[in-house]
Design a protein around this motif. Structure first.
Motif, short mmCIF file in Angstrom:
data_model
loop_
_atom_site.label_atom_id
_atom_site.label_comp_id
_atom_site.label_asym_id
_atom_site.label_seq_id
_atom_site.Cartn_x
_atom_site.Cartn_y
_atom_site.Cartn_z
N UNK A 1 10.17 23.98 45.13
CA UNK A 1 10.75 25.31 45.51
C UNK A 1 10.81 25.22 47.03
N UNK A 2 10.20 24.68 47.79
CA UNK A 2 10.39 24.40 49.07
C UNK A 2 11.81 23.34 49.25
N UNK A 3 12.01 22.48 48.46
CA UNK A 3 13.24 21.78 48.53
C UNK A 3 14.54 22.86 48.33
N UNK A 4 14.13 23.59 47.17
CA UNK A 4 15.40 24.66 46.91
C UNK A 4 15.55 25.54 48.16
N UNK B 1 5.54 31.73 51.33
CA UNK B 1 6.92 32.41 51.86
C UNK B 1 8.09 31.58 51.76
N UNK B 2 9.02 31.68 50.82
CA UNK B 2 10.46 31.29 50.91
C UNK B 2 11.36 31.96 51.20
N UNK B 3 11.68 32.44 52.52
CA UNK B 3 12.62 33.38 52.74
C UNK B 3 13.82 33.24 52.08
N UNK B 4 14.71 31.88 52.10
CA UNK B 4 15.90 31.54 51.80
C UNK B 4 16.07 31.79 49.94
N UNK B 5 14.79 31.66 49.27
CA UNK B 5 14.66 31.64 47.97
C UNK B 5 14.73 33.14 47.58
#
Length: 207
Positions: free
Chosen positions: A139-142, A181-185
């Motif tokens: 998910x960090x790659x995404x 936290x994954x703000x772009x996702x």
């Protein structure tokens, strides 16, 4: 009329339903799979020997595998905005569709069975922690990709790749654990939620 075989709760069936919504394709759907008509019946195995949903029938043409189905529908209907004809643009869309199937989809398997399905066979704490770490890594790659494009997974416009990826993102947020936290996702999830097809077949309460 396109015939779709598979229960609406299946994430792979929902790929096809959402694709039909985006392309304004009419269909009839029949419930097959867990809780409905068993896919081990001979009449279903004659359509898909893997006993998996979804299966479509388009006249005398039968097709299984959800990602193949959505590619077929987009190609059949000349949906170049969703699935570009130009080789490099199409390859970029295909790259992310295949990544969802081969990498991201596998990474959530243990965690989903443990935390959502509550499977007794998936309650090993160490295996769950490892699964969540692997899922978070993908998910960090995404997140990095979405930060780079600023919009959608394959570029600045919604494409066919956003259907499997978008459903995967919904599963991420719908699975109960402490998400990094994954703000772009997160922004992507809200962007997709503006689309009626995603609200109906993606962000609809089903993980």
């Amino acid at each position: 009329m396109l015939r779709i075989l598979g229960r609406a709760a299946s994430i792979n069936v929902r790929k096809v339903l959402w694709a039909c919504a985006e392309m304004n394709i009419g269909f009839e759907r029949e419930d097959w799979g867990a809780g409905f008509k068993p896919t081990a019946l001979p009449e279903f195995l004659a359509l898909n020997p893997n006993a998996m949903v979804p299966v479509i029938q388009d006249g005398d043409f039968t097709l299984w595998e959800s990602n193949s189905i959505i590619r077929y529908l987009a190609t059949r209907d000349g949906q170049s905005a969703l699935y570009p004809a130009e080789a490099r643009a199409r390859a970029r869309v295909d790259q992310w569709i295949d990544w969802q199937a081969s990498d991201l989809n596998r990474s959530w398997s243990y965690a989903f069975m443990s935390l959502v399905r509550q499977s007794p066979a998936h309650q090993d704490g160490q295996a769950l922690a490892a699964g969540l770490a692997q899922w978070s890594n993908y998910m960090q790659i995404l997140d990095q990709q979405l930060e780079a494009t600023g919009a959608y997974v394959a570029g600045d416009a919604f494409s066919l790749a956003d259907i499997p990826i978008g459903l995967s993102v919904h599963r991420w947020f719908a699975t109960p654990f402490a998400h990094p936290p994954l703000p772009a996702v997160t922004a992507y999830y809200e962007r997709l939620s503006e689309r009626p097809g995603f609200r109906l077949h993606g962000r609809n309460g089903t993980p």
